[in-house]
Design a protein around this motif. Structure first.
Motif, PDB file in Angstrom:
ATOM      1  N   THR A 168      -4.111   2.892  -0.692  1.00 29.39           N
ATOM      2  CA  THR A 168      -4.126   1.991  -1.839  1.00 29.39           C
ATOM      3  C   THR A 168      -3.912   2.775  -3.127  1.00 29.39           C
ATOM      4  O   THR A 168      -4.527   3.836  -3.307  1.00 29.39           O
ATOM      5  CB  THR A 168      -5.481   1.253  -1.924  1.00 29.39           C
TER       6      THR A 168
ATOM      7  N   ARG B 228      -8.298  -1.678   4.156  1.00 30.53           N
ATOM      8  CA  ARG B 228      -8.240  -0.722   3.049  1.00 30.53           C
ATOM      9  C   ARG B 228      -9.543  -0.670   2.252  1.00 30.53           C
ATOM     10  O   ARG B 228     -10.021   0.421   1.913  1.00 30.53           O
ATOM     11  CB  ARG B 228      -7.069  -1.060   2.120  1.00 30.53           C
TER      12      ARG B 228
ATOM     13  N   GLY C 172       0.816  -1.202   0.000  1.00 29.24           N
ATOM     14  CA  GLY C 172       0.000   0.000   0.000  1.00 29.24           C
ATOM     15  C   GLY C 172       0.851   1.253   0.000  1.00 29.24           C
ATOM     16  O   GLY C 172       2.082   1.193   0.011  1.00 29.24           O
TER      17      GLY C 172
END
Length: 715
Positions: A177, A238, A116
């Motif tokens: 992300t 996420r 990420g």
């Protein structure tokens, strides 16, 4: 470079409250600067080339902001740039064409998505799909699904595109992300306007340096055991964060309609086409207001379960409009509805084509089928009449044209230096028989069309040499791989040349050295030559004496290498035959040198214009055909394929067959004459030099020529 973007660069400087006018992909460029990016990279390719081209040409202005721009050698190196945002709170964007570019970048993308990001990371991909596509027909959506990269598909209007670009960075940071934004061909080139904001100079940049390197964190590395935790973070932390952001900021759009018992769920990028189909069906007005409820997915992954079920609940049926295959969104929606026990009938690929671009005509047909089942009271006369009208127009056109429109396959540009190589290759095959030829991505792939029809495979950019690796072990004749200098630097050097040398392969590689990545807009490569003003002014090829490719190959251990001038067809033919028949066992490389004719003409025409304006002597070369000598068999046309070499009716009333003819589009490359000489065809071609502002010597020699020629002519 293909063109100057001076006007577009000035538009990048617009401030708050001003109006930007232009096309979609350039609006993205402006939106990146309004978002405060620290770095931008990418690899050119339609339909997003202009984004990177404008950035490269505006480096002086971007330096003032502190924005770093990098024209990468391939998509993988571009994707790797986003690693910066893993460890530093800086925003970055990269771009390439998809799906092919995403294939190349996929390794880096997987390793980026796993840990990420800290700073916003945006990947702008040109979804090269449909009627105007130049690559294999696949979807970027699959990569978003497998790596858990959020995928945006904005409505094709400039305010929506800019809004989604700016929100993409916020979404990336809110969910840690990387975000992908796919822009279809029509979206990239849609024209419009939007109200601009001030550009934001990034807090960390080339003008505001980060004094200390980021602290070490093993959790930020895509390496076991950290990767096991990353997988859980993707879907447990996420994705929920992304869904909250999408919902709170209303990135997807709901348009209510009076026919509430049915509805359409569509990708944002298809909005304009869907509205057009609804208008023809009588279900939308001229302003685009739909009478059928629409859920427009500007974010196609991840979907919002509650939003989907709320939209579908209480409706008799919903049609999912999803371009391309397989039906990722439709399957996802079907799963969500089943889990929520929502009984709404779901349609999609059962009424619409599985593959191919969704035109308004195709959508109208599917829409009418949907309405016939679930809104039978609706009067579909308008939509049916539109379809009947199109059928009538096609019938009338066929009658007027006397049949279908003749196929017009793509062709090389007039004077292209790659055409002579394939003409020579045809002559080689006439002598040695059919050869296995591995082709590549680039201008030279036009040789797969008539009149050449060369190519047994196209496996990817720079992959031609590698794709013949197994063939050369069982082929009686050595296979030939064709590769451009752009493909050579993109992938061919490692996947083709180094692999062949490692395995001591015995093959032939022809490198088209035209000096640029021509097919994507003549961008520079590692071997693009520095200009020699005197040489270039005289019209010489700009690639002469540029030896980066040759020196690289020598350094890697290539022992058999020859350079040929493309337009000398006889010499190219002889060198290719030598490579095929050589007793040397190992890689044989033929460097086919000839500057991209487009770039050469862009350089020469201004020079010629200045000389003409100044009254200086100027010479233009053209070629022509002597009608009396032409035999009329047209082998010259079949061998060269030049667009300016055609046929016309003979001036001789006793001849039925048309004769060869060179149009005024001729750029004087001389291929027609070279082909006629190399193939021993009729000697009907002649060279013409058009002298403007002739000197005294020019006038004298002209008079002498006319005098002596007159003496030789019959009275």
């Amino acid at each position: 470079m293909e063109r100057s973007f001076h006007t577009e660069i000035e538009a990048l400087k617009l401030g708050a409250g001003e109006t930007f006018h232009g096309e979609g992909i350039l609006a993205v460029t402006k939106a990146l600067l309004q978002s405060g990016v620290t770095y931008v990279g990418g690899y050119q390719g339609s339909p997003i080339s202009h984004l990177l081209d404008v950035m490269v040409q505006s480096r002086d202005y971007l330096d003032e902001l502190g924005v770093h721009v990098e024209a990468c050698t391939n998509e993988s190196s571009a994707a790797a740039m986003l690693a910066t945002s893993i460890m530093y709170p800086v925003r970055g964007a990269v771009t390439w064409k998809s799906v092919v570019g995403t294939n190349v970048a996929s390794d880096a993308l997987s390793n980026l998505a796993s840990p990420g990001v800290m700073g916003g990371a945006l990947i702008v991909v040109g979804e090269d799909y449909g009627e105007g596509a130049s690559v294999i027909q696949e979807r970027t959506h699959a990569f978003a699904l497998k790596s858990a990269l959020w995928l945006l598909d904005p409505r094709p209007n400039l305010p929506s595109i800019v809004h989604l670009t700016e929100k993409a960075f916020e979404l990336s940071e809110a969910s840690n992300t990387p975000v992908m934004m796919e822009l279809r061909i029509r979206t990239c080139h849609v024209q419009g306007s939007f109200t601009t904001s001030d550009n934001i100079a990034p807090a960390i940049s080339g003008r505001h340096l980060q004094q200390d390197a980021a602290a070490f964190s093993y959790d930020r590395l895509s390496h076991p055991p950290a990767t096991f935790r990353h997988e859980k973070l993707k879907y447990e932390v996420r994705m929920p964060a992304a869904r909250r952001f999408i919902e709170e900021h209303k990135l997807n759009e709901l348009f209510e309609g009076e026919h509430a018992s049915v509805g359409l769920i569509l990708q944002g990028g298809l909005y304009n086409t869907v509205i057009r189909a609804l208008q023809e069906a009588g279900l939308a007005d001229a302003m685009g207001n739909s009478r059928v409820p629409l859920l427009v997915l500007n974010v196609v992954y991840p979907l919002l379960p509650q939003q989907i079920t709320d939209f579908c609940a209480g409706k008799r049926a919903v049609l999912v409009v999803e371009e391309g295959q397989p039906e990722f969104i439709e399957q996802d929606i079907a799963t969500l509805l089943r889990r929520a026990d929502v009984s709404t009938r779901l349609h999609g690929k059962d009424l619409l084509p599985m593959g191919g671009e969704y035109t308004a005509e195709l959508l109208l047909k599917g829409l009418l089928g949907f309405l016939a089942q679930h809104l039978p009271a609706f009067d579909a006369t308008a939509g049916t009449a539109y379809g009947a009208e199109l059928a009538t127009v096609r019938e009338h056109a066929a009658v007027e044209l006397g049949g279908g429109v003749p196929a017009r396959p793509p062709n090389f540009c007039t004077g292209c230096p790659e055409r002579p190589v394939f003409a020579a290759l045809k002559l080689v095959e006439r002598e040695v028989g059919k050869l296995h030829i591995s082709t590549d991505i680039g201008c030279h792939s036009f040789a797969t069309f008539e009149p050449f029809s060369f190519g047994n495979s196209i496996l990817g950019y720079g992959m031609s040499m590698a794709s013949s690796a197994a063939v050369k072990n069982f082929s009686a004749k050595r296979p030939i791989a064709i590769m451009g200098d752009g493909g050579f630097w993109h992938n061919g050097l490692l996947s083709g040349v180094s692999s062949t040398l490692l395995n001591q392969g015995d093959g032939i590689l022809v490198i088209m050295k035209n000096g640029y990545t021509s097919a994507t807009g003549t961008q520079e490569t590692m071997s693009t030559p520095a200009s020699d003003a005197r040489m270039l002014a005289e019209g010489a090829s700009a690639t002469v004496n540029e030896l980066t490719i040759e020196n690289t190959l020598k350094g890697m251990g290539v022992q058999w290498m020859k350079t040929v001038h493309n337009y000398r067809v006889s010499r190219v033919r002889d060198v290719l035959k030598e490579a095929i028949n050589s007793p040397f066992k190992g890689l044989k490389v033929v460097i086919a040198e000839g500057e991209c004719q487009l770039e050469r003409q862009r350089r020469l025409k201004p020079i010629l214009a200045r000389r003409l304006k100044a009254g200086l002597r100027s010479v233009r070369t053209r070629y022509g055909v002597d009608e009396d000598t032409c035999t009329g068999d047209h082998s010259c046309v079949r061998l060269s394929g030049c667009p300016t070499l055609t046929v016309k009716p003979s001036g001789d009333p006793l001849r039925r067959e048309p004769v060869a003819h060179v149009t005024n589009g001729c750029v004087g490359c001389g291929l027609c004459g070279e082909v006629a000489d190399a193939a021993v065809l009729c000697p009907s071609f002649h060279k013409i030099e058009i002298v403007t502002h002739p000197s005294v010597w020019d006038r004298l020699t002209d008079r002498l020529n006319r005098f002596f020629i007159g003496l030789l002519q019959p009275a």
